[in-house]
Motif scaffolding. Sequence first.
Motif, PDB file in Angstrom:
ATOM      1  N   PRO A 460     -32.358 -45.528 -32.244  1.00  7.88           N
ATOM      2  CA  PRO A 460     -33.723 -46.269 -32.607  1.00  7.88           C
ATOM      3  C   PRO A 460     -34.296 -46.908 -31.554  1.00  7.88           C
ATOM      4  CG  PRO A 460     -31.838 -47.328 -33.221  1.00  7.88           C
ATOM      5  CD  PRO A 460     -31.091 -46.184 -32.572  1.00  7.88           C
ATOM      6  N   LEU A 465     -29.372 -50.824 -34.248  1.00  2.00           N
ATOM      7  CA  LEU A 465     -28.937 -50.465 -35.711  1.00  2.00           C
ATOM      8  C   LEU A 465     -28.242 -51.877 -36.424  1.00  2.00           C
ATOM      9  CD1 LEU A 465     -27.038 -47.367 -34.937  1.00  2.00           C
ATOM     10  CD2 LEU A 465     -29.266 -47.487 -36.043  1.00  2.00           C
ATOM     11  N   PHE A 477     -32.703 -46.625 -39.848  1.00  6.03           N
ATOM     12  CA  PHE A 477     -31.474 -45.600 -39.992  1.00  6.03           C
ATOM     13  C   PHE A 477     -31.292 -45.252 -41.404  1.00  6.03           C
ATOM     14  CE2 PHE A 477     -29.419 -49.627 -40.120  1.00  6.03           C
ATOM     15  CZ  PHE A 477     -28.722 -49.769 -41.618  1.00  6.03           C
ATOM     16  N   THR A 506     -31.234 -40.201 -37.073  1.00  3.38           N
ATOM     17  CA  THR A 506     -30.102 -41.558 -36.850  1.00  3.38           C
ATOM     18  C   THR A 506     -29.657 -41.827 -38.126  1.00  3.38           C
ATOM     19  OG1 THR A 506     -32.333 -42.329 -35.443  1.00  3.38           O
ATOM     20  CG2 THR A 506     -30.314 -43.936 -36.301  1.00  3.38           C
ATOM     21  N   LYS A 507     -28.634 -40.988 -38.237  1.00  2.00           N
ATOM     22  CA  LYS A 507     -27.650 -41.176 -39.716  1.00  2.00           C
ATOM     23  C   LYS A 507     -26.516 -41.932 -39.300  1.00  2.00           C
ATOM     24  CE  LYS A 507     -29.678 -36.689 -41.424  1.00  2.00           C
ATOM     25  NZ  LYS A 507     -30.350 -37.214 -42.575  1.00  2.00           N
TER      26      LYS A 507
END
Length: 631
Positions: A460, A465, A477, A506-507
Amino acid sequence: MVRLNCPKISKEKERKKESSMSRPFPLYPTSINRWSSWAISNTFKISYTTKAKKAMETHNLTVKQLYCCLLLGIFVIISFQASFSEAETHYHEFVIQAKPVRRLCRTHNTITVNGLFPGPTLEVRDGDSLVIKAINNARYNVTLHWHGVRQLRNPWADGPDRVTQCPIRPGRSYTYRFTIENQEGTLWWHAHSSWLRATVYGALIIHPKLGSPYSFPMPRREIPILLGEWWDRNPMDVLRLADFTGAAPNVSDAYTINGQPGDLYRCSKQETVRFPVDPGETILLRVINSGLNQEFFFAVANHILTVVSVDADFTKPFATSFIMIAPGQTTDVLLTADQTPGHYYMAAHAYNSANAPFDNTTTTAILEYKSAPCNANKGRSSTPIFPQLPGFNDTNSAIAFTSSLRSPSKVNVPLQIDENLFFTVGLGLINCTNPNSPRCQGPNGTRFAASINNVSFVLPTRNSLMQAYYQGQPGVFTTDFPPVPPVKFDYTGNVSRGLWQPVKATKLYKLKFGAKVQIVFQDTSIVTVENHPMHLHGHHFAVVGSGFGNFNPQTDPAKFNLIDPPYRNTIGNPPGGWVAIRLVADNPGIWLLHCHLDSHLNWGLAMAFLVENGVGELQSVQPPPLDLPQC
Ligand code: C2O
């Protein structure tokens, strides 16, 4: 073969080296803080002992006073002992700064910690705390990571850029505070932003608590061996160019042992690292692969190595003539100087598992018997003996080594699995609308990528995160990382081109606190098969099985070692094969899982776990420190 002249300075060098690199761990913890600029942890003890002395001198020794002195003496002894069994706090200042470093005939303005390359060695005991003030005097954003330290409930000190923290901007600082909890052995620390770890790294050595033994006969002397990679240019520029063109970054120009390439490279011979040994003595080599993108074979000519620990977890001792070590991994070996007194090369070269260009050079250092003829008859030259290293693509030797590792005795492997994850790991290619673009210089006018379960991880930009999660900030996310690949295919066969392009996202994958997790990493043959050293932050795991080809969920689990598998924090899959690990998600926070080849990490070979809080304070993430950098 290279002829080696006995250098005139060797005696003095020897003394110098003995007092630094291969010094036994000091009895008095005061001297642990060799690099500390504000070591204050021991003032308490010192003031007590001096007070006692003064009392003895100035008092007239009447019976009453003698009694008094005796009591005071006992008190001093007790408090001295108490202070020994207590954990300590180590204070250090790490100034990230450019420093001229000359290698391969050229000087580069190299990013270092405190002007040292490699960086300072940290030496602590299990239970100790570290307080490290990182001051960024370089021109790049930076973060530091303490590779392998579990950081229980404390992701704020873990360090990966945009995962658990925003980077430390030039001119700013951040203090990493963490405690070593039930860990001992060899770990290391490195920068965890962009490619700064090419030169920003050092050893982190954890001795057992005072009074608790090593699991093997601990030699008097130990030597950290940091294997590294050197570019004859600014590594940050190498990455920048690759990011622009989409092609693979240039391979390194040299490998190094403790920062020195050694005899086989230009302008390097004078500085080759030498390790003096007494004939008959046993030493502990703490081998660390701090290389950016390359697995290594490592050996010492004519000497058997006995592996006793990997990634700061003990192993059943086993004898071998070489080791294979992937970036991120550490391997502790015992070496007995039982050969004819002489000079022996220790050497490392690539284990190259991919069908791709690699640096095929060899780094060396010299194991120098103190009674060797060179020292006896001054000036006579002797030629160090060269070790036999497995060939560059000798996967059989690499796998034979890795699969010989075992825990010393039966371990507690999770048997009932709550989360059964199957992760394909491998490269990919992003198609370009204009394949002739200067930005599409990968194979056939594409850009390189890499993925897990077809998701190419994107960091990110708005926040880290962990900060976004903690602050409840949406949109940074999602938590829909797929537990299995979106499409089933013959992973290691001839993969159709339609499956080569991953999706950027962005998982994260959510885990309940305490979940028992199995992950099978399945290599793919997309672009090339390869050994991917997968590293999980905040946890260590049991390596329960591995094999070539596609993992078979019906037949392969029956062959798992659930008795004495080794524990590690970084494990590679066999090229074109799979590896299975098990762990308990007992550390709340967000933890990066990634390939420790930085070129692959940069292409997106990563994902992160979000381990939820359990019940109560002891199962919940601590509040962040006040000086945590903001994005
Ligand atoms: Cu050794 Cu994510 O790092």
